[in-house]
Design a protein around this motif. Structure first.
Motif, PDB file in Angstrom:
ATOM      1  N   MET A   1      40.501  44.334  28.409  1.00  0.00           N
ATOM      2  CA  MET A   1      40.143  44.466  29.797  1.00  0.00           C
ATOM      3  C   MET A   1      38.626  44.453  29.902  1.00  0.00           C
ATOM      4  SD  MET A   1      41.275  47.366  32.559  1.00  0.00           S
ATOM      5  CE  MET A   1      40.739  48.729  31.601  1.00  0.00           C
ATOM      6  N   ASN A   2      38.128  43.825  30.961  1.00  0.00           N
ATOM      7  CA  ASN A   2      36.692  43.758  31.229  1.00  0.00           C
ATOM      8  C   ASN A   2      36.481  44.118  32.701  1.00  0.00           C
ATOM      9  OD1 ASN A   2      34.027  43.091  31.619  1.00  0.00           O
ATOM     10  ND2 ASN A   2      34.222  40.978  30.995  1.00  0.00           N
ATOM     11  N   VAL A   3      35.515  45.001  32.957  1.00  0.00           N
ATOM     12  CA  VAL A   3      35.163  45.362  34.335  1.00  0.00           C
ATOM     13  C   VAL A   3      33.737  44.907  34.573  1.00  0.00           C
ATOM     14  CG1 VAL A   3      34.922  47.212  36.022  1.00  0.00           C
ATOM     15  CG2 VAL A   3      36.690  47.357  34.251  1.00  0.00           C
ATOM     16  N   SER A   4      33.529  44.054  35.573  1.00  0.00           N
ATOM     17  CA  SER A   4      32.200  43.520  35.860  1.00  0.00           C
ATOM     18  C   SER A   4      31.440  44.439  36.816  1.00  0.00           C
ATOM     19  CB  SER A   4      32.304  42.122  36.458  1.00  0.00           C
ATOM     20  OG  SER A   4      32.885  42.192  37.736  1.00  0.00           O
ATOM     21  N   SER A   5      30.163  44.160  36.993  1.00  0.00           N
ATOM     22  CA  SER A   5      29.329  44.979  37.867  1.00  0.00           C
ATOM     23  C   SER A   5      29.730  44.868  39.341  1.00  0.00           C
ATOM     24  CB  SER A   5      27.860  44.591  37.705  1.00  0.00           C
ATOM     25  OG  SER A   5      27.671  43.235  38.057  1.00  0.00           O
ATOM     26  N   ASP A   6      30.463  43.808  39.712  1.00  0.00           N
ATOM     27  CA  ASP A   6      30.931  43.679  41.100  1.00  0.00           C
ATOM     28  C   ASP A   6      32.394  44.116  41.257  1.00  0.00           C
ATOM     29  OD1 ASP A   6      31.921  41.527  39.698  1.00  0.00           O
ATOM     30  OD2 ASP A   6      31.475  40.056  41.236  1.00  0.00           O
ATOM     31  N   ASP A   7      32.852  44.973  40.350  1.00  0.00           N
ATOM     32  CA  ASP A   7      34.168  45.628  40.408  1.00  0.00           C
ATOM     33  C   ASP A   7      35.359  44.702  40.194  1.00  0.00           C
ATOM     34  OD1 ASP A   7      32.965  48.088  40.813  1.00  0.00           O
ATOM     35  OD2 ASP A   7      33.068  47.926  42.988  1.00  0.00           O
ATOM     36  N   LYS A   8      35.161  43.554  39.565  1.00  0.00           N
ATOM     37  CA  LYS A   8      36.290  42.693  39.214  1.00  0.00           C
ATOM     38  C   LYS A   8      36.824  43.143  37.854  1.00  0.00           C
ATOM     39  CE  LYS A   8      34.847  38.584  41.656  1.00  0.00           C
ATOM     40  NZ  LYS A   8      34.468  37.184  41.553  1.00  0.00           N
ATOM     41  N   ILE A   9      38.130  43.281  37.765  1.00  0.00           N
ATOM     42  CA  ILE A   9      38.783  43.653  36.512  1.00  0.00           C
ATOM     43  C   ILE A   9      39.498  42.418  35.985  1.00  0.00           C
ATOM     44  CG2 ILE A   9      40.514  45.096  35.421  1.00  0.00           C
ATOM     45  CD1 ILE A   9      40.002  47.109  37.732  1.00  0.00           C
ATOM     46  N   THR A  10      39.141  41.985  34.789  1.00  0.00           N
ATOM     47  CA  THR A  10      39.802  40.863  34.129  1.00  0.00           C
ATOM     48  C   THR A  10      40.585  41.432  32.955  1.00  0.00           C
ATOM     49  OG1 THR A  10      37.932  39.455  34.722  1.00  0.00           O
ATOM     50  CG2 THR A  10      39.456  38.589  33.092  1.00  0.00           C
ATOM     51  N   PHE A  11      41.821  40.989  32.788  1.00  0.00           N
ATOM     52  CA  PHE A  11      42.672  41.574  31.753  1.00  0.00           C
ATOM     53  C   PHE A  11      43.549  40.516  31.098  1.00  0.00           C
ATOM     54  CE2 PHE A  11      44.993  41.593  35.676  1.00  0.00           C
ATOM     55  CZ  PHE A  11      46.249  41.164  35.306  1.00  0.00           C
ATOM     56  N   ASN A  12      44.051  40.860  29.946  1.00  0.00           N
ATOM     57  CA  ASN A  12      44.998  40.058  29.185  1.00  0.00           C
ATOM     58  C   ASN A  12      46.292  40.857  29.121  1.00  0.00           C
ATOM     59  OD1 ASN A  12      45.784  40.189  25.917  1.00  0.00           O
ATOM     60  ND2 ASN A  12      45.981  38.222  26.881  1.00  0.00           N
ATOM     61  N   ALA A  13      47.432  40.186  29.330  1.00  0.00           N
ATOM     62  CA  ALA A  13      48.700  40.906  29.329  1.00  0.00           C
ATOM     63  C   ALA A  13      49.848  39.985  28.932  1.00  0.00           C
ATOM     64  CB  ALA A  13      48.972  41.477  30.718  1.00  0.00           C
ATOM     65  N   GLY A  24      44.538  37.717  33.813  1.00  0.00           N
ATOM     66  CA  GLY A  24      44.581  37.976  35.240  1.00  0.00           C
ATOM     67  C   GLY A  24      43.325  38.666  35.713  1.00  0.00           C
ATOM     68  N   GLU A  25      43.213  38.761  37.038  1.00  0.00           N
ATOM     69  CA  GLU A  25      42.029  39.371  37.627  1.00  0.00           C
ATOM     70  C   GLU A  25      42.444  40.177  38.851  1.00  0.00           C
ATOM     71  OE1 GLU A  25      37.801  37.510  38.128  1.00  0.00           O
ATOM     72  OE2 GLU A  25      39.086  36.788  39.739  1.00  0.00           O
ATOM     73  N   VAL A  26      41.823  41.334  38.998  1.00  0.00           N
ATOM     74  CA  VAL A  26      41.992  42.161  40.183  1.00  0.00           C
ATOM     75  C   VAL A  26      40.609  42.323  40.777  1.00  0.00           C
ATOM     76  CG1 VAL A  26      42.706  44.416  41.054  1.00  0.00           C
ATOM     77  CG2 VAL A  26      43.918  43.403  39.134  1.00  0.00           C
ATOM     78  N   THR A  27      40.473  41.976  42.046  1.00  0.00           N
ATOM     79  CA  THR A  27      39.179  42.077  42.715  1.00  0.00           C
ATOM     80  C   THR A  27      39.323  42.892  43.987  1.00  0.00           C
ATOM     81  OG1 THR A  27      39.483  40.072  44.000  1.00  0.00           O
ATOM     82  CG2 THR A  27      38.447  39.811  41.861  1.00  0.00           C
ATOM     83  N   PRO A  28      38.228  43.477  44.462  1.00  0.00           N
ATOM     84  CA  PRO A  28      38.297  44.239  45.712  1.00  0.00           C
ATOM     85  C   PRO A  28      38.693  43.372  46.910  1.00  0.00           C
ATOM     86  CG  PRO A  28      36.242  44.694  44.556  1.00  0.00           C
ATOM     87  CD  PRO A  28      36.923  43.558  43.842  1.00  0.00           C
ATOM     88  N   GLU A  29      38.456  42.053  46.831  1.00  0.00           N
ATOM     89  CA  GLU A  29      38.751  41.164  47.957  1.00  0.00           C
ATOM     90  C   GLU A  29      40.216  40.769  48.061  1.00  0.00           C
ATOM     91  OE1 GLU A  29      36.491  39.611  45.430  1.00  0.00           O
ATOM     92  OE2 GLU A  29      35.035  41.028  46.149  1.00  0.00           O
ATOM     93  N   ILE A  30      41.010  41.018  47.043  1.00  0.00           N
ATOM     94  CA  ILE A  30      42.410  40.584  47.060  1.00  0.00           C
ATOM     95  C   ILE A  30      43.170  41.325  48.154  1.00  0.00           C
ATOM     96  CG2 ILE A  30      44.586  40.663  45.774  1.00  0.00           C
ATOM     97  CD1 ILE A  30      43.123  39.973  43.288  1.00  0.00           C
ATOM     98  N   ALA A  31      43.935  40.574  48.898  1.00  0.00           N
ATOM     99  CA  ALA A  31      44.740  41.151  49.975  1.00  0.00           C
ATOM    100  C   ALA A  31      45.780  42.104  49.387  1.00  0.00           C
ATOM    101  CB  ALA A  31      45.428  40.033  50.747  1.00  0.00           C
TER     102      ALA A  31
END
Length: 54
Positions: A1-13, A24-31
């Motif tokens: 898992m990687n968390v960037s400075s703009d709060d995006k979480i990138t992960f392997n699963a 995959g990626e989880v971002t604050p902008e995702i609905a």
């Protein structure tokens, strides 16, 4: 898992539905209805480390 400075979480699963290895990626902008954005689901190798390069 990687968390960037703009709060995006990138992960392997491992996707339980079909056994695919995904990135995959989880971002604050995702609905709220879209919890995760799958970047890739065609990986054939094991992911050892995630590092954003762009």
């Amino acid at each position: 898992m990687n968390v960037s400075s703009d709060d995006k979480i990138t992960f392997n699963a491992l996707r339980m539905e079909d056994g695919a290895t995904v990135i995959g990626e989880v971002t604050p902008e995702i609905a709220p209805s879209e919890k995760v954005n799958i970047i890739s689901d065609t990986l054939e190798q094991e992911v050892v480390s995630l590092e954003r390069i762009n």
